[in-house]
Motif scaffolding. Structure first.
Motif, PDB file in Angstrom:
ATOM      1  N   ILE A 134       0.843  -1.203   0.000  1.00  0.00           N
ATOM      2  CA  ILE A 134       0.000   0.000   0.000  1.00  0.00           C
ATOM      3  C   ILE A 134       0.877   1.251   0.000  1.00  0.00           C
ATOM      4  O   ILE A 134       1.797   1.386   0.812  1.00  0.00           O
ATOM      5  CB  ILE A 134      -0.917   0.022   1.237  1.00  0.00           C
ATOM      6  CG1 ILE A 134      -1.890  -1.164   1.204  1.00  0.00           C
ATOM      7  CG2 ILE A 134      -1.690   1.337   1.314  1.00  0.00           C
ATOM      8  CD1 ILE A 134      -2.669  -1.338   2.487  1.00  0.00           C
ATOM      9  N   ILE A 135       0.584   2.155  -0.929  1.00  0.00           N
ATOM     10  CA  ILE A 135       1.160   3.496  -0.940  1.00  0.00           C
ATOM     11  C   ILE A 135       0.072   4.449  -0.446  1.00  0.00           C
ATOM     12  O   ILE A 135      -1.089   4.333  -0.851  1.00  0.00           O
ATOM     13  CB  ILE A 135       1.641   3.902  -2.349  1.00  0.00           C
ATOM     14  CG1 ILE A 135       2.776   2.982  -2.805  1.00  0.00           C
ATOM     15  CG2 ILE A 135       2.074   5.360  -2.389  1.00  0.00           C
ATOM     16  CD1 ILE A 135       3.188   3.189  -4.255  1.00  0.00           C
ATOM     17  N   THR A 136       0.418   5.375   0.433  1.00  0.00           N
ATOM     18  CA  THR A 136      -0.575   6.259   1.053  1.00  0.00           C
ATOM     19  C   THR A 136      -0.421   7.689   0.557  1.00  0.00           C
ATOM     20  O   THR A 136       0.694   8.221   0.521  1.00  0.00           O
ATOM     21  CB  THR A 136      -0.434   6.228   2.585  1.00  0.00           C
ATOM     22  OG1 THR A 136      -0.624   4.887   3.048  1.00  0.00           O
ATOM     23  CG2 THR A 136      -1.464   7.130   3.244  1.00  0.00           C
ATOM     24  N   GLN A 248       5.279  -1.994   5.610  1.00  0.00           N
ATOM     25  CA  GLN A 248       5.542  -0.560   5.586  1.00  0.00           C
ATOM     26  C   GLN A 248       4.714   0.089   4.487  1.00  0.00           C
ATOM     27  O   GLN A 248       4.424  -0.546   3.467  1.00  0.00           O
ATOM     28  CB  GLN A 248       7.028  -0.266   5.300  1.00  0.00           C
ATOM     29  CG  GLN A 248       7.960  -0.380   6.480  1.00  0.00           C
ATOM     30  CD  GLN A 248       9.350   0.172   6.147  1.00  0.00           C
ATOM     31  OE1 GLN A 248       9.624   0.576   5.023  1.00  0.00           O
ATOM     32  NE2 GLN A 248      10.224   0.194   7.144  1.00  0.00           N
ATOM     33  N   THR A 249       4.336   1.348   4.716  1.00  0.00           N
ATOM     34  CA  THR A 249       3.656   2.100   3.668  1.00  0.00           C
ATOM     35  C   THR A 249       4.329   3.449   3.477  1.00  0.00           C
ATOM     36  O   THR A 249       4.478   4.218   4.431  1.00  0.00           O
ATOM     37  CB  THR A 249       2.158   2.301   3.984  1.00  0.00           C
ATOM     38  OG1 THR A 249       1.568   3.096   2.943  1.00  0.00           O
ATOM     39  CG2 THR A 249       1.923   2.963   5.331  1.00  0.00           C
ATOM     40  N   ALA A 268       6.510   7.152  -7.499  1.00  0.00           N
ATOM     41  CA  ALA A 268       6.535   6.059  -6.523  1.00  0.00           C
ATOM     42  C   ALA A 268       5.945   4.786  -7.109  1.00  0.00           C
ATOM     43  O   ALA A 268       6.432   3.677  -6.850  1.00  0.00           O
ATOM     44  CB  ALA A 268       5.779   6.464  -5.259  1.00  0.00           C
ATOM     45  N   LEU A 269       4.886   4.931  -7.904  1.00  0.00           N
ATOM     46  CA  LEU A 269       4.296   3.750  -8.529  1.00  0.00           C
ATOM     47  C   LEU A 269       5.284   3.057  -9.451  1.00  0.00           C
ATOM     48  O   LEU A 269       5.350   1.826  -9.505  1.00  0.00           O
ATOM     49  CB  LEU A 269       3.032   4.143  -9.309  1.00  0.00           C
ATOM     50  CG  LEU A 269       1.839   4.548  -8.449  1.00  0.00           C
ATOM     51  CD1 LEU A 269       0.768   5.220  -9.289  1.00  0.00           C
ATOM     52  CD2 LEU A 269       1.266   3.328  -7.735  1.00  0.00           C
ATOM     53  N   ALA A 273       6.193   0.282  -6.587  1.00  0.00           N
ATOM     54  CA  ALA A 273       5.153  -0.739  -6.728  1.00  0.00           C
ATOM     55  C   ALA A 273       5.704  -1.963  -7.453  1.00  0.00           C
ATOM     56  O   ALA A 273       6.515  -1.842  -8.366  1.00  0.00           O
ATOM     57  CB  ALA A 273       3.951  -0.173  -7.475  1.00  0.00           C
ATOM     58  N   PRO A 274       5.270  -3.149  -7.067  1.00  0.00           N
ATOM     59  CA  PRO A 274       5.822  -4.365  -7.659  1.00  0.00           C
ATOM     60  C   PRO A 274       5.275  -4.627  -9.057  1.00  0.00           C
ATOM     61  O   PRO A 274       4.142  -4.246  -9.387  1.00  0.00           O
ATOM     62  CB  PRO A 274       5.366  -5.468  -6.697  1.00  0.00           C
ATOM     63  CG  PRO A 274       4.089  -4.935  -6.114  1.00  0.00           C
ATOM     64  CD  PRO A 274       4.280  -3.451  -6.008  1.00  0.00           C
TER      65      PRO A 274
END
Length: 541
Positions: A134-136, A248-249, A268-269, A273-274
């Motif tokens: 999760i990215i916030t 972690q986020t 960030a994506l 992100a995977p």
């Protein structure tokens, strides 16, 4: 480019939030900054001619809310981003839960004035159960909101992850000057502008000790700098392995409506992100870059193009390479299909697709051949699980106002039931069809769609039912005995799975005690696959 390289450059994620946190606005801005659209749709001006790209239904445009998930594919920094915008309203949580099974990460949007809200918590629980990274994004910093440190503490306490700030707001409300990029040691100063990207390069000031920042932002910068130094020394350093393991986020602050912080989220994506990973089928583990194609239908949407009354199956590519016209087997039926008009999406806008790779979301127009949960392969039989239907908590009977439109009502409800917009039950004892929902708004949306998409004016009526449980038994005779004895309370859903409808929890308990050989299920998998037996002919034939 090799198959492995194509898979590695895919990022597939869903945006989740509580209603009105700014999720759809952020979706627009991500498309805008990625170059997919030139002007962002207005989600606030409900009577304006522009609407959010992800809100394509007429009712969404009228109300300014998202009631169905939508898919958008864009390319940014040589990375193919598959973005799924989900409904924030809890009444449409089933659609969101199913979408979350098709993604590799989630972007959580939080209203900085309200913090973590109930619907966000429920969606986070689904993500945590699946170990989804999760990215916030903390939104609406251009308003008078809560202190960033308080929000950070609330994020950690509610989601059970270490929150690691990647950016930090400088001021809030009228004094909001931008965000400081902690990892790159620079402040990005944004000019307000809700529709377009500024033509000039954005204003960037390098270095946390740069006197220009203090000169321009005074007290707001002084407080922000102290907070940045505090969290840098007190918080855990970012660990990508911990992020990918959902421990972690990364946290970003900004204002989507004013373009603050959008670039950081996009980067960030791409950077964090995977890419698509292995997916577990009942038969084996499916690796994304293996040679053979496989994909699973996680969503069916009727009438995306009202002129053609089509049904589009949204397929998450799980492995291999898809090519238009290739021979595919539907695992549920064993039948072969050769889809030639497969499309990629920018919401309701479609482009004919020649190829796709693991992580991509493709749309296959069809006329009821593909159902939720169907698996497509090049010949192998695979079964992916995890697409839930929850037992409804609200019921209404539905009848058509004009008896001559009865066939259209049945067609409309069958299609809406297959796509998961509502649960439709046909009582064994006859009578009006029953609609089951988890929220009242679902009934309103279905009534609106029946009228606008199928030309059917439907009457909704109260019923005596308040809960449902799907029923199975190891011995078909035990199931038939129960159904015969309780025919007034038995109904079939759209995949012919029998259910026991009850007026109270006490009535359900009595049935369970009297028939211990019958199992009562509050959740069923797609296509009725959890059911060991079936009784009777198709209820919707």
């Amino acid at each position: 480019m090799s198959l492995s390289n194509e898979v590695a450059r895919r990022r597939t994620f869903a945006i989740i939030s509580h209603p009105d946190a700014g999720k759809t606005t952020l979706t627009e801005k991500l498309l805008l900054f990625a170059g997919a659209i030139q002007i962002a749709g207005s989600v606030k001006a409900r009577k304006a001619s522009r609407h959010a790209s992800s809100d394509w239904m007429e009712i969404e445009k009228q109300r300014g809310i998202s009631v169905a998930s939508s898919v958008m594919q864009v390319e940014y920094r040589d990375t193919v981003i598959n973005l799924l915008d989900t409904p924030g309203h809890q009444d449409f949580s089933e659609d969101t839960y199913r979408v979350l099974t098709a993604v590799d990460a989630a972007l959580m949007v939080i209203d900085a004035a309200n913090g973590i809200e109930p619907q966000t918590i429920r969606l986070l629980q689904v993500c945590r159960a699946r170990n989804t990274p999760i990215i916030t994004f903390v939104n609406k910093m251009d308003r008078e909101v809560r202190e960033p440190l308080d929000l950070l503490a609330e994020i950690e306490s509610h989601i059970g992850m270490d929150a690691v700030p990647f950016s930090w707001p400088v001021g809030m409300g009228k004094s909001f000057g931008g965000v400081f990029d902690i990892r790159r040691d620079r402040m990005r100063v944004f000019r307000p502008g809700s529709d377009r990207i500024a033509q000039k390069d954005e204003d960037v000031i390098d270095g946390i000790d740069n006197p220009e920042i203090a000169q321009r932002f005074n007290t707001a910068w002084s407080q922000a700098k102290d907070e940045i130094e505090l969290i840098s020394s007190a918080s855990q350093p970012f660990d990508k392995a911990a992020f990918l393991d959902a421990r972690q986020t990364p946290v970003f602050f900004g204002s989507a409506i004013n373009n603050f912080g959008v670039h950081e989220i996009l980067d960030a994506l791409v950077d964090l992100a995977p890419s698509p990973g292995p997916r577990h089928a009942l038969e084996r583990e499916v690796i994304p870059d293996e040679a053979k194609f496989s994909g699973v239908v996680f969503k069916v949407q009727a009438n995306m193009d009202p002129a053609h009354r089509d049904r589009v199956a949204f397929v998450r590519v799980c492995s291999g390479r898809f090519e238009r016209g290739m021979r595919l087997k539907v695992s549920r039926t064993g039948k072969e299909t050769r889809p030639n008009n497969v499309v990629s999406f920018l919401s309701q806008r479609r482009e004919l697709l020649e190829e796709a790779f693991a992580g991509d979301i493709i749309g296959i127009p069809n006329h009821g051949v593909l159902h939720l949960g169907d698996v497509l392969t090049e010949g192998e039989t695979l079964t992916f699980t995890g697409l839930p239907f929850f037992a409804p908590e609200l019921f209404q009977a539905v009848e058509v106002a004009d008896p001559l439109r009865t066939k259209q009502l049945r067609i409309g409800l069958t299609q809406l039931g297959e796509e998961g917009a509502i649960q439709v039950f046909k009582p064994v004892a006859g009578g009006a069809l029953l609609l089951g929902a988890v929220g009242q708004l679902q009934f309103e949306v279905v009534a609106h769609r029946l009228k606008s998409e199928y030309g059917v004016a439907a009457r909704m009526m109260s019923t005596r039912y308040s809960l449902a449980r799907w029923i199975t038994a190891d011995d078909p005779k035990d199931l038939k005995k129960f159904m015969d004895a309780n025919a007034q309370n038995i109904a079939y859903d759209v995949v012919d799975a029998p259910a026991f409808l009850s007026g109270s929890s006490a009535q359900l308990r009595v049935a369970q005690e009297l028939y211990p050989k019958v199992q009562f299920h509050a959740l069923r998998e797609h296509g009725g696959q959890v059911f060991k037996t079936r009784v009777g002919d198709s209820a919707f034939a």
